[in-house]
Design an enzyme around this catalytic site. Structure first.
Site, PDB file in Angstrom:
ATOM      1  N   ASP A   1      -9.840  -4.505  -5.829  1.00 34.01           N
ATOM      2  CA  ASP A   1      -9.020  -3.439  -4.790  1.00 34.01           C
ATOM      3  C   ASP A   1      -9.422  -2.052  -5.530  1.00 34.01           C
ATOM      4  O   ASP A   1      -9.007  -1.834  -6.351  1.00 34.01           O
ATOM      5  CB  ASP A   1      -7.564  -3.628  -4.917  1.00 34.01           C
ATOM      6  CG  ASP A   1      -7.081  -2.692  -3.835  1.00 34.01           C
ATOM      7  OD1 ASP A   1      -7.627  -1.757  -3.336  1.00 34.01           O
ATOM      8  OD2 ASP A   1      -5.934  -2.618  -3.532  1.00 34.01           O
TER       9      ASP A   1
ATOM     10  N   SER B   1       0.742  -1.303  -0.038  1.00 32.74           N
ATOM     11  CA  SER B   1      -0.049  -0.037   0.166  1.00 32.74           C
ATOM     12  C   SER B   1       0.831   1.290   0.001  1.00 32.74           C
ATOM     13  O   SER B   1       1.745   1.452  -1.088  1.00 32.74           O
ATOM     14  CB  SER B   1      -1.103   0.012   0.993  1.00 32.74           C
ATOM     15  OG  SER B   1      -1.858   0.981   0.989  1.00 32.74           O
TER      16      SER B   1
ATOM     17  N   HIS C   1      -7.742  -4.984  -0.771  1.00 31.31           N
ATOM     18  CA  HIS C   1      -6.499  -4.506  -0.255  1.00 31.31           C
ATOM     19  C   HIS C   1      -5.737  -5.125   0.745  1.00 31.31           C
ATOM     20  O   HIS C   1      -4.833  -5.417   0.704  1.00 31.31           O
ATOM     21  CB  HIS C   1      -6.771  -2.967   0.177  1.00 31.31           C
ATOM     22  CG  HIS C   1      -5.498  -1.959   0.100  1.00 31.31           C
ATOM     23  ND1 HIS C   1      -5.206  -1.716  -1.349  1.00 31.31           N
ATOM     24  CD2 HIS C   1      -4.942  -1.418   0.955  1.00 31.31           C
ATOM     25  CE1 HIS C   1      -4.110  -0.845  -0.974  1.00 31.31           C
ATOM     26  NE2 HIS C   1      -3.876  -0.694   0.262  1.00 31.31           N
TER      27      HIS C   1
END
Length: 616
Positions: free
Chosen positions: A397, A227, A423
Site C-alpha cells: 500500500d 482509509s 489499499h
C-alpha cells in the site's frame, strides 16, 4: 536543477506538469458540459460502441467467464442503494438520520439481525436482546455501500459481524450520497461544501457515535475504519478525550494519517502547489463529479479498465488481488461526492508531512521571509489517544508509511501487516476473509466490552501492551527515554500463553504489574515484615484468603489501579488469560504469591519481638 526565479516553490518541470494536468481537467469539464445536453439515444450509442469495442479486443475465454458470473455481478452493480444491496443477500437493514451540531443531516445504516430474525428486538432496552455494537466508516470519495458490494457473503465484513452476534452500524460523511442535505445551506451553494477533515472530526464522527450509543442504550462500541475513516477516528479521539472511553477498540484497515506521497509526478506537483490552484481546477463544491458521467456512457468493463489505469497512474496499484467480477460489481459503488476542500486538506497533509488541521492561511508563492517562525498549523494530538488501536495495513500500500505512523501514535498501538495487500484489497480482495477478517475478529474478542487499560493484544506470538508505558515490540523508538523501571524495561513480566488454532493466530489478555505498582510495592515492603515461621497456620490461611479476595475482586470489578488502596503487595503479577472459543472469552485469574502481610496486630507483635531482641 535551479529553482524558478522569484517564486521558488516548484521546479520548472513541475510547473509544466501542473499546467498539463490543468489542461486535462478543463478538457474533461468541457466534455461534461457537452454530455449534459446529449439526448439519451446518443448516450446509449456511446455505451454500445464501447461495449462492442471491448468485446472485440477481449479473448473468448474472458467472455465466457463473464457470462457465468453475470447474474450476481449485474445485480450488485445495478443495486440502487444500501438497502437493496443487503436484500440481495437476505439481510434486513435500517436507515437512520442524525443531525450534526452544525446542521448537516447524515445517513446511518444498521445491520442488527441475522437472516430470519428481523422481528427480534435488539438493543432497545429492557427485554431486548443485547449485542455488542460495532461502528464502521468508509474512506475518501466513498459511502457505506463499499462495505457490502461484494459478490460473496463470506467476504462481506458487516454480514460476517452480524452472523457473529454484533449490532453493526455504518456511517456516512457529509456531502456523500446519503448525507447531501443541511438545515442551513443548499448543496447548490459553496457554503454547503465548505468542509474538510476538521468538520468530520469535530462533528460527523462524534455526533454519529453519540446517536448510535443513545439508540442502542450502550455505553461504548467498537470502531472499524477504512482509509480516511481511520484518519477521522484518529482526529476525533485526539481532540475529544472523553471519546476514548466510548470506544472499546479502534481497528484501522488500510490506515491513513500522513501518506508518503503519490506515485505520479504530475499529481505530486499538484500536491506541492497552492490550494488555490486546486480550487481553480476543481471548483469549491464537490470534486470529480464527472465520474458519474463517465460511468453512464461507458461499458462497465471499459469503466473498470479506466479506473484501474487511474489508480495505477496515481498510486501505482495493480489491483491483482481483486477479481475482475468483483471490480465489475464494486466499482459502480466506488465513487461518492465529497468537497474539494477535503481533498485539498489531504494535499496539505502530504505536502507538510504532518497530520494537521486544515490550513486556512497558506503561504503565498511570492511571500518572503521565514513565516513558519511565526505561524504553525495545529496538529492533531494523536499521541494522546488512550483507546486501544489495532492497525492492519498492506505491504504493497503506497499510502501507508507505517514507521511514520507509529511515531505519531501512542505506544500501545498494535500493527499487523498483510503482505502484498494494496489499499482497496481490504474491502474487496479475493482472500480478504482469510487474511483480514481473523485480525478483526481477534481484536474485537480481545477488547470489546472490556477495560482497555488492563489488556494486552497478541498476534502470531507478538505481545503488545495497551498501557501507555509499554512499547510496541515492532516499534523502533528509543527505549532509553521511557521512565519505566528496570524490571519492566527488561521485560521481566510473567505471561501465560494460549494459542488459538483459528487462522494460525494466538491472542492473549494479560494482567501484569504496572510501574506505579512496582514503585509502590518497594515503598510498602519493609524489613520488619514478619517471618512466615512465626505465624500460626490459621493466620496464614486467613491472610492468604483475604489477599486472594482483594486481588480477584479488584480485577473482576475492573479497577484500573489493579489493586485497592492499602491492599497487600504481591511479589508476582497476577496473570489473567483470555481463551478463545465458540462461546466467547473467559477470564481466569491466577493465584498471587504473598510477599508481605499488612496486619496491625502482626506488625505490633513484630515490633515487640524486635525490641526484645535488641534488649537481649
Amino acid at each position: 536543477m535551479a529553482r524558478a526565479p522569484f517564486i521558488g516553490r516548484l521546479y520548472w518541470r513541475e510547473y509544466i506538469a501542473l499546467f498539463a494536468s490543468l489542461i486535462f481537467v478543463f478538457l474533461e469539464g468541457f466534455i461534461r458540459v457537452i454530455t449534459l445536453g446529449l439526448p439519451q439515444p446518443i448516450i446509449r450509442f456511446c455505451y454500445n460502441r464501447s461495449r462492442n469495442l471491448f468485446n472485440l479486443l477481449s479473448s473468448s475465454q474472458g467472455r465466457q467467464a463473464r457470462s457465468k458470473q453475470r447474474t450476481i455481478v449485474s445485480s450488485v452493480a445495478n443495486a440502487s442503494d444500501f438497502v437493496d444491496l443487503c436484500s440481495l443477500f437476505g439481510y434486513y437493514a435500517e436507515e437512520h438520520v442524525v443531525q450534526t451540531g452544525d446542521g448537516y443531516l447524515l445517513g446511518l445504516h444498521r445491520l442488527g439481525w441475522k437472516k430470519g430474525q428481523e422481528g427480534l428486538r435488539v438493543n432497545t432496552g429492557e427485554g431486548s436482546t443485547l449485542k455488542p455494537v460495532v461502528y464502521m466508516h468508509h474512506g475518501l470519495l466513498m459511502n457505506s455501500e463499499v462495505w457490502i458490494c461484494l459478490t460473496e457473503t463470506e467476504r462481506c465484513l458487516p454480514f460476517m459481524l452480524v452472523e457473529k452476534g454484533y449490532d453493526v452500524w455504518l456511517g456516512n460523511n457529509r456531502g456523500n450520497k446519503y448525507s447531501k442535505k443541511s438545515t442551513r445551506s443548499s448543496p447548490a451553494s459553496n457554503a454547503f461544501w465548505d468542509f474538510s477533515i476538521d468538520q468530520f472530526a469535530f462533528h460527523d464522527i462524534p455526533d454519529s457515535i453519540e446517536y448510535v450509543l443513545a439508540t442502542t442504550s450502550q455505553s461504548s462500541l467498537s470502531y472499524i475504519g477504512f482509509s480516511q475513516g481511520t484518519a477521522q477516528a484518529f482526529a476525533t479521539l485526539s481532540i475529544h478525550p472523553n471519546f476514548n472511553d466510548k470506544l472499546d477498540v479502534f481497528i484501522a484497515l488500510a490506515p491513513a494519517m500522513s501518506p508518503a506521497g503519490l506515485h505520479n509526478s504530475v499529481v505530486d506537483a499538484l500536491i506541492k502547489a497552492s490550494p488555490d490552484v486546486l480550487f481553480l481546477a476543481f471548483g469549491r463544491r464537490s470534486i470529480l463529479s464527472s465520474v458519474t458521467m463517465w460511468q453512464a456512457i461507458l461499458y462497465p468493463p471499459v469503466f473498470v479498465r479506466l479506473i484501474d489505469m487511474s489508480l495505477g497512474f496515481l498510486f501505482n496499484w495493480t489491483g491483482k488481488n481483486i477479481s475482475t467480477h468483483q471490480k465489475l460489481a464494486a466499482y459502480p459503488h466506488l465513487y461518492s461526492f465529497t468537497s474539494t476542500k477535503s481533498v485539498v486538506h489531504w494535499f496539505q497533509i502530504i505536502r507538510n508531512k504532518c497530520f494537521q488541521m486544515y490550513d486556512d492561511d497558506t503561504q503565498a508563492p511570492l511571500s518572503l521571509g521565514a513565516t513558519e517562525r511565526y505561524y504553525k498549523v495545529t496538529k492533531f494530538p494523536t499521541r494522546n489517544i488512550k483507546t486501544p488501536i489495532v492497525l492492519v495495513y498492506g505491504g504493497s500500500d503506497s499510502l501507508v508509511d507505517i514507521a511514520v505512523m507509529l511515531k505519531e501514535l501512542p505506544r500501545h498501538t498494535v500493527a499487523k501487516e498483510i503482505p502484498h495487500f494494496e489499499h482497496l484489497d481490504f474491502l474487496w480482495a479475493e482472500h480478504v476473509d482469510t487474511l483480514v477478517f481473523p485480525q478483526v475478529f481477534d481484536a474485537l474478542e480481545a477488547y470489546a466490552g472490556r477495560d482497555h487499560q488492563q489488556q494486552k493484544y497478541l498476534t502470531n506470538g507478538r505481545i503488545i501492551d495497551t498501557e501507555p508505558w509499554r512499547s510496541y515490540q515492532g516499534f523502533s523508538g528509543d527505549e532509553s527515554s521511557s521512565p519505566m523501571p528496570a524490571e519492566i524495561s527488561e521485560g521481566k513480566t510473567r505471561v501465560e500463553r494460549s494459542s488459538a488454532s483459528r487462522a494460525g493466530a494466538s491472542v492473549e489478555l494479560v494482567h501484569h504489574t504496572s510501574p506505579a505498582q512496582l514503585v509502590g510495592r518497594r515503598e510498602a515492603t519493609t524489613p520488619a515484615s514478619p517471618s512466615p515461621s512465626i505465624l500460626r497456620s490459621d493466620q496464614k490461611q486467613d491472610a492468604v484468603q483475604k489477599s486472594k479476595q482483594r486481588w480477584s475482586g479488584s480485577w473482576l470489578k475492573g479497577d484500573r489501579r489493579h489493586r485497592r488502596s492499602g491492599s497487600t503487595s504481591s511479589s508476582r503479577s497476577t496473570d489473567s488469560l483470555v481463551r478463545f472459543s465458540e462461546g466467547g472469552i473467559s477470564i481466569g485469574v491466577g493465584k498471587p504469591m504473598i510477599g508481605g502481610i499488612n496486619s496491625p496486630d502482626l506488625a505490633q507483635k513484630d515490633q515487640i519481638q524486635n525490641s526484645n531482641r535488641r534488649k537481649s
